[in-house]
Scaffold this motif. Structure first.
Motif, PDB file in Angstrom:
ATOM      1  N   LEU A 292       0.822  -1.210   0.000  1.00 12.52           N
ATOM      2  CA  LEU A 292       0.000   0.000   0.000  1.00 12.52           C
ATOM      3  C   LEU A 292       0.855   1.259   0.000  1.00 12.52           C
ATOM      4  O   LEU A 292       0.541   2.246  -0.669  1.00 12.52           O
ATOM      5  CB  LEU A 292      -0.922   0.018   1.224  1.00 12.52           C
ATOM      6  CG  LEU A 292      -2.197  -0.813   1.159  1.00 12.52           C
ATOM      7  CD1 LEU A 292      -2.843  -0.885   2.543  1.00 12.52           C
ATOM      8  CD2 LEU A 292      -3.183  -0.239   0.147  1.00 12.52           C
TER       9      LEU A 292
ATOM     10  N   GLY B 125       4.223   1.415  -0.684  1.00 14.61           N
ATOM     11  CA  GLY B 125       5.370   1.407  -1.575  1.00 14.61           C
ATOM     12  C   GLY B 125       6.679   1.516  -0.830  1.00 14.61           C
ATOM     13  O   GLY B 125       7.708   1.901  -1.387  1.00 14.61           O
TER      14      GLY B 125
ATOM     15  N   ASN C 141       1.566  -6.807  -6.484  1.00 15.05           N
ATOM     16  CA  ASN C 141       0.860  -5.512  -6.424  1.00 15.05           C
ATOM     17  C   ASN C 141      -0.467  -5.477  -7.186  1.00 15.05           C
ATOM     18  O   ASN C 141      -1.013  -4.395  -7.430  1.00 15.05           O
ATOM     19  CB  ASN C 141       1.743  -4.363  -6.916  1.00 15.05           C
ATOM     20  CG  ASN C 141       2.761  -3.933  -5.880  1.00 15.05           C
ATOM     21  OD1 ASN C 141       2.532  -4.095  -4.681  1.00 15.05           O
ATOM     22  ND2 ASN C 141       3.882  -3.410  -6.331  1.00 15.05           N
TER      23      ASN C 141
ATOM     24  N   ASN D 105      -4.200  -5.215  -7.832  1.00 15.28           N
ATOM     25  CA  ASN D 105      -5.343  -4.618  -7.136  1.00 15.28           C
ATOM     26  C   ASN D 105      -4.956  -3.732  -5.946  1.00 15.28           C
ATOM     27  O   ASN D 105      -5.834  -3.313  -5.185  1.00 15.28           O
ATOM     28  CB  ASN D 105      -6.336  -5.688  -6.658  1.00 15.28           C
ATOM     29  CG  ASN D 105      -7.392  -5.987  -7.696  1.00 15.28           C
ATOM     30  OD1 ASN D 105      -7.432  -5.377  -8.753  1.00 15.28           O
ATOM     31  ND2 ASN D 105      -8.261  -6.940  -7.397  1.00 15.28           N
TER      32      ASN D 105
ATOM     33  N   TYR E 203      -3.667  -0.659  -6.105  1.00 18.78           N
ATOM     34  CA  TYR E 203      -4.181   0.684  -6.399  1.00 18.78           C
ATOM     35  C   TYR E 203      -5.679   0.744  -6.150  1.00 18.78           C
ATOM     36  O   TYR E 203      -6.201   1.696  -5.551  1.00 18.78           O
ATOM     37  CB  TYR E 203      -3.876   1.073  -7.836  1.00 18.78           C
ATOM     38  CG  TYR E 203      -4.443   2.415  -8.223  1.00 18.78           C
ATOM     39  CD1 TYR E 203      -3.802   3.597  -7.853  1.00 18.78           C
ATOM     40  CD2 TYR E 203      -5.645   2.504  -8.931  1.00 18.78           C
ATOM     41  CE1 TYR E 203      -4.334   4.828  -8.189  1.00 18.78           C
ATOM     42  CE2 TYR E 203      -6.178   3.735  -9.275  1.00 18.78           C
ATOM     43  CZ  TYR E 203      -5.528   4.893  -8.904  1.00 18.78           C
ATOM     44  OH  TYR E 203      -6.054   6.119  -9.222  1.00 18.78           O
ATOM     45  N   GLU E 204      -6.400  -0.297  -6.567  1.00 18.81           N
ATOM     46  CA  GLU E 204      -7.847  -0.340  -6.365  1.00 18.81           C
ATOM     47  C   GLU E 204      -8.199  -0.381  -4.887  1.00 18.81           C
ATOM     48  O   GLU E 204      -9.199   0.203  -4.446  1.00 18.81           O
ATOM     49  CB  GLU E 204      -8.440  -1.552  -7.091  1.00 18.81           C
ATOM     50  CG  GLU E 204      -8.450  -1.458  -8.612  1.00 18.81           C
ATOM     51  CD  GLU E 204      -7.091  -1.708  -9.244  1.00 18.81           C
ATOM     52  OE1 GLU E 204      -6.964  -1.527 -10.459  1.00 18.81           O
ATOM     53  OE2 GLU E 204      -6.142  -2.091  -8.519  1.00 18.81           O
TER      54      GLU E 204
ATOM     55  N   LYS F 119      -6.403   1.019  -2.484  1.00 17.46           N
ATOM     56  CA  LYS F 119      -6.226   2.379  -1.971  1.00 17.46           C
ATOM     57  C   LYS F 119      -7.413   3.269  -2.345  1.00 17.46           C
ATOM     58  O   LYS F 119      -7.866   4.087  -1.537  1.00 17.46           O
ATOM     59  CB  LYS F 119      -4.914   2.974  -2.513  1.00 17.46           C
ATOM     60  CG  LYS F 119      -3.673   2.375  -1.879  1.00 17.46           C
ATOM     61  CD  LYS F 119      -2.429   3.171  -2.167  1.00 17.46           C
ATOM     62  CE  LYS F 119      -1.900   2.903  -3.556  1.00 17.46           C
ATOM     63  NZ  LYS F 119      -0.572   3.554  -3.754  1.00 17.46           N
ATOM     64  N   GLU F 120      -7.927   3.105  -3.541  1.00 17.37           N
ATOM     65  CA  GLU F 120      -9.099   3.873  -3.954  1.00 17.37           C
ATOM     66  C   GLU F 120     -10.309   3.540  -3.087  1.00 17.37           C
ATOM     67  O   GLU F 120     -11.071   4.430  -2.687  1.00 17.37           O
ATOM     68  CB  GLU F 120      -9.417   3.567  -5.425  1.00 17.37           C
ATOM     69  CG  GLU F 120      -8.405   4.113  -6.414  1.00 17.37           C
ATOM     70  CD  GLU F 120      -8.577   5.602  -6.638  1.00 17.37           C
ATOM     71  OE1 GLU F 120      -9.715   6.078  -6.568  1.00 17.37           O
ATOM     72  OE2 GLU F 120      -7.570   6.281  -6.886  1.00 17.37           O
TER      73      GLU F 120
END
Length: 404
Positions: free
Chosen positions: A31, A33, A159, A161, A163-164, A166-167
């Motif tokens: 999450l 990085g 990694n 999903n 980014y999804e 975090k959204e």
């Protein structure tokens, strides 16, 4: 206020929970990085809650909290689990990490139940999508979840999903209350506000304490002027200002002196009172302060601080307050002290709790402590309001707030 300077108490707290070896630390690292958490194949690598203030886009300033596995065992394991569950009291959004190769276990459902009891926004994260069979758990029913429960497959290894995720977490962030102000709603543009800030041995070297910084910022955002002085400059400042200040705000430790030097037609209050109102508990702590008049010989008062710091020889919590209470009540009172995350689970032995202003605690943690006191039937107040009561100036100090 920049992202890096946002105080922890004002950041969204994201708690990562789950069983040992579900991949909590790996999910945190994915999450953010960054390698914030130690990752190991050995169960129980995370032994204590680890809090890290950082920026997490698209959310902004947050505190990420990595917790021990909630299925830990043994005598130390029980203590670790207890600490992990205490983190729920300061969590704004809960992320339950589940081993996707196993699915939701009885232990995972027990954790989720505790999260729901706290009424926390939450998401179930099925980790290890790269080695699991996602189709095995493709809907809420197959996981034993309620239809409105959020869940998502991710892989901390590749990694996918992330980014999804975090959204989704960003969408779960509670909406800010635009009406929530420290003092901005009490003043008008171009007003002068005097802040009385003692600089003594207890003051942090080279800086102001957090409530003072935040109050100044709130005044500036209201297009008003903040005049910051030491307590021995108040009389001279009032004479030479050329304009009556809209409010005088004082540090609680010099409340008595400032009250005597501030004319009756100038509103007077303290940082402690303003922050109690800001955090939504002014009525409770005002009522609590009035119970100082009811203390008896042998009663026990808990003095609790939300932060940990090096105590000075004339520390307000451990020295000044007990001394003032003895003088005010004329009774033989027993005192106990806690600081930081230490807050007793059993409050039944106390007759009164006097808490610091809670500037380092987020709103959820402060409300939890207040609720604990309410459930136990123990009155609770804070440093500044207790001091105002004992100096006979509490009623004047809350005149700004007729609703109380």
């Amino acid at each position: 206020m920049s992202l890096n300077s946002t105080p922890s108490s004002e950041r969204i707290h994201i708690g990562i929970f789950g069983k040992r070896n579900a991949g909590k630390s790996s999910v945190i690292n994915a999450l953010t990085g960054q390698d914030l958490a130690i990752v190991s194949d050995i169960k129980g690598t995370t032994t204590d809650p680890v809090l890290k203030a950082m920026e997490l886009l698209p959310l902004g300033p947050v505190v990420m909290i990595d917790t021990p596995g909630l299925d830990d065992e043994g005598e130390l394991g029980v203590l670790r689990v207890q600490k992990a569950y205490q983190i729920l009291n300061k969590t704004d959004i809960a992320v339950l990490v589940v081993d996707g190769t196993v699915g939701m276990t009885e232990a995972d459902h027990a954790i989720l139940k505790r999260i729901k009891e706290k009424k926390l926004p939450s998401v179930v994260v099925l980790n290890k999508a790269d080695i699991a069979v996602p189709d095995r758990y493709k809907d809420a029913a197959s996981l034993g979840l309620a239809p409105d429960d959020y869940f998502m497959w991710v892989s901390a290894s590749d990694n996918s999903n992330i980014y999804e995720l975090k959204e989704l977490i960003a969408r779960l962030v509670p909406a800010d209350d635009p009406k929530s102000k420290i003092v901005g709603d009490l003043i008008r543009p171009s007003d002068f506000i005097i802040l009385v800030v003692p600089i003594d041995k207890a003051a942090p070297k080279g800086r102001l304490i957090l409530p003072q910084q935040q109050t100044i910022r709130d005044i500036l955002e209201a297009d008003a002027a903040a005049i910051v002085i030491k307590e021995n400059e108040l009389s001279n400042t009032l004479m030479t200002l050329g304009k009556k200040p809209a409010i005088v705000i004082t540090d609680s430790q010099v409340f008595d002196k400032v009250s005597k030097e501030t004319p009756a037609d100038i509103p007077l209050t303290s940082f402690s009172i303003l922050f109690a109102r800001y955090k939504g508990n002014l009525s409770t702590v005002v009522d609590g302060a009035r119970t100082l008049d009811c203390l008896k010989d042998g009663d026990t008062v808990l003095i609790a601080e939300g932060c940990t710091h090096h105590r000075q020889c004339d520390d307000i919590g451990t020295v000044k307050l007990p001394r003032l209470i003895h003088k005010y009540t004329g009774k033989q009172i027993n005192f106990e002290f806690t600081s930081g995350t230490e807050f007793p689970l059993d409050l039944s032995t106390y007759n009164l709790i006097i808490h610091c202003g809670g500037c380092t605690l987020n709103e959820r943690e402060m409300k939890y402590r207040l609720k604990c006191a309410e459930d136990a039937g123990i009155p609770i107040t804070n440093y500044g309001i207790a001091i105002a009561q004992m100096n006979g100036i509490l009623e004047r100090s809350i005149e700004l707030f007729p609703e109380f």
